[in-house]
Design a protein around this motif. Structure first.
Motif, PDB file in Angstrom:
ATOM      1  N   THR A   1      16.655 -16.274  25.154  1.00 33.17           N
ATOM      2  CA  THR A   1      17.902 -15.557  25.397  1.00 33.17           C
ATOM      3  C   THR A   1      18.129 -15.449  26.899  1.00 33.17           C
ATOM      4  O   THR A   1      17.178 -15.422  27.682  1.00 33.17           O
ATOM      5  CB  THR A   1      17.875 -14.139  24.796  1.00 33.17           C
ATOM      6  OG1 THR A   1      16.762 -13.436  25.330  1.00 33.17           O
ATOM      7  CG2 THR A   1      17.776 -14.191  23.287  1.00 33.17           C
TER       8      THR A   1
ATOM      9  N   GLU B   1      21.474 -14.027  29.844  1.00 31.92           N
ATOM     10  CA  GLU B   1      22.818 -13.482  30.047  1.00 31.92           C
ATOM     11  C   GLU B   1      23.639 -14.499  30.811  1.00 31.92           C
ATOM     12  O   GLU B   1      23.118 -15.159  31.703  1.00 31.92           O
ATOM     13  CB  GLU B   1      22.755 -12.158  30.814  1.00 31.92           C
ATOM     14  CG  GLU B   1      22.104 -11.040  30.029  1.00 31.92           C
ATOM     15  CD  GLU B   1      22.833 -10.695  28.750  1.00 31.92           C
ATOM     16  OE1 GLU B   1      24.071 -10.833  28.699  1.00 31.92           O
ATOM     17  OE2 GLU B   1      22.164 -10.315  27.779  1.00 31.92           O
ATOM     18  N   PRO B   2      24.851 -14.699  30.438  1.00 33.29           N
ATOM     19  CA  PRO B   2      25.708 -13.918  29.564  1.00 33.29           C
ATOM     20  C   PRO B   2      25.744 -14.460  28.147  1.00 33.29           C
ATOM     21  O   PRO B   2      26.320 -15.514  27.884  1.00 33.29           O
ATOM     22  CB  PRO B   2      27.079 -14.025  30.225  1.00 33.29           C
ATOM     23  CG  PRO B   2      27.072 -15.369  30.864  1.00 33.29           C
ATOM     24  CD  PRO B   2      25.642 -15.650  31.242  1.00 33.29           C
ATOM     25  N   GLY B   3      25.103 -13.763  27.227  1.00 29.46           N
ATOM     26  CA  GLY B   3      25.233 -14.023  25.797  1.00 29.46           C
ATOM     27  C   GLY B   3      24.708 -15.334  25.256  1.00 29.46           C
ATOM     28  O   GLY B   3      25.235 -15.850  24.289  1.00 29.46           O
ATOM     29  N   ILE B   4      23.641 -15.881  25.833  1.00 24.89           N
ATOM     30  CA  ILE B   4      23.068 -17.127  25.316  1.00 24.89           C
ATOM     31  C   ILE B   4      21.853 -16.776  24.462  1.00 24.89           C
ATOM     32  O   ILE B   4      20.986 -16.000  24.882  1.00 24.89           O
ATOM     33  CB  ILE B   4      22.663 -18.077  26.455  1.00 24.89           C
ATOM     34  CG1 ILE B   4      23.910 -18.556  27.183  1.00 24.89           C
ATOM     35  CG2 ILE B   4      21.848 -19.246  25.924  1.00 24.89           C
ATOM     36  CD1 ILE B   4      23.622 -19.452  28.362  1.00 24.89           C
ATOM     37  N   LYS B   5      21.799 -17.347  23.270  1.00 29.06           N
ATOM     38  CA  LYS B   5      20.645 -17.183  22.384  1.00 29.06           C
ATOM     39  C   LYS B   5      20.418 -18.511  21.679  1.00 29.06           C
ATOM     40  O   LYS B   5      21.271 -19.004  20.948  1.00 29.06           O
ATOM     41  CB  LYS B   5      20.879 -16.083  21.360  1.00 29.06           C
ATOM     42  CG  LYS B   5      19.694 -15.881  20.432  1.00 29.06           C
ATOM     43  CD  LYS B   5      19.916 -14.755  19.455  1.00 29.06           C
ATOM     44  CE  LYS B   5      18.705 -14.568  18.574  1.00 29.06           C
ATOM     45  NZ  LYS B   5      18.899 -13.473  17.621  1.00 29.06           N
TER      46      LYS B   5
ATOM     47  N   HIS C   1      27.940 -21.644  31.650  1.00 28.23           N
ATOM     48  CA  HIS C   1      26.618 -21.135  31.265  1.00 28.23           C
ATOM     49  C   HIS C   1      26.107 -21.955  30.082  1.00 28.23           C
ATOM     50  O   HIS C   1      26.700 -21.933  29.008  1.00 28.23           O
ATOM     51  CB  HIS C   1      26.699 -19.656  30.876  1.00 28.23           C
ATOM     52  CG  HIS C   1      27.203 -18.802  31.983  1.00 28.23           C
ATOM     53  ND1 HIS C   1      28.499 -18.392  32.071  1.00 28.23           N
ATOM     54  CD2 HIS C   1      26.577 -18.295  33.072  1.00 28.23           C
ATOM     55  CE1 HIS C   1      28.666 -17.666  33.153  1.00 28.23           C
ATOM     56  NE2 HIS C   1      27.513 -17.591  33.785  1.00 28.23           N
TER      57      HIS C   1
END
Length: 124
Positions: free
Chosen positions: A101, A103-107, A31
């Motif tokens: 942002t 998912e999963p957890g990308i910012k 990801h």
């Protein structure tokens, strides 16, 4: 004999160069996301865009582009690997930072970049 050696060496160099070029473009993470935010101030207006690309091996879900000040794009359900999306910030957006942002957890929080102005070019 010497010509055969030169041709073999040149062929080996070309093969190594091509392998290196293709290997450098393969995704290394499951990801991952690339964000390019551009703010180009012209004399009469400001041209802005945000380009988002999924550079990972797996799809990203629930992608949200936040321009700040309460201005967001509607959530994108799925961004497939290699897929690119272009966004245009609204006129009332602050144009300081863009936050993307997924998912999963990308910012990713990124400042807008401005292109180099050259003499004689439009907007210089």
């Amino acid at each position: 004999m010497r010509l055969a050696f030169v041709v073999a060496a040149a062929g080996g160099i070309v093969a190594v160069a091509l392998t290196a070029m293709f290997a450098s473009h393969l995704p290394t993470k499951d990801h991952d996301l690339s964000v390019d935010a551009l703010k180009d101030a012209q004399s009469l207006y400001t041209n802005t865009r945000v380009i988002v690309k999924n550079i990972g091996r797996l799809p990203l879900t629930d992608l949200v582009v936040d321009y700040g000040g309460g201005h967001k794009e509607p959530a994108i359900p799925v961004l497939q690997p290699g897929e690119i999306m272009n966004f245009s910030p609204p006129e009332e957006a602050q144009l300081d930072l863009v936050t993307v942002t997924a998912e999963p957890g990308i910012k990713i929080v990124q400042a807008y970049r401005s292109p180099i102005k050259l003499p004689g070019m439009m907007g210089s």
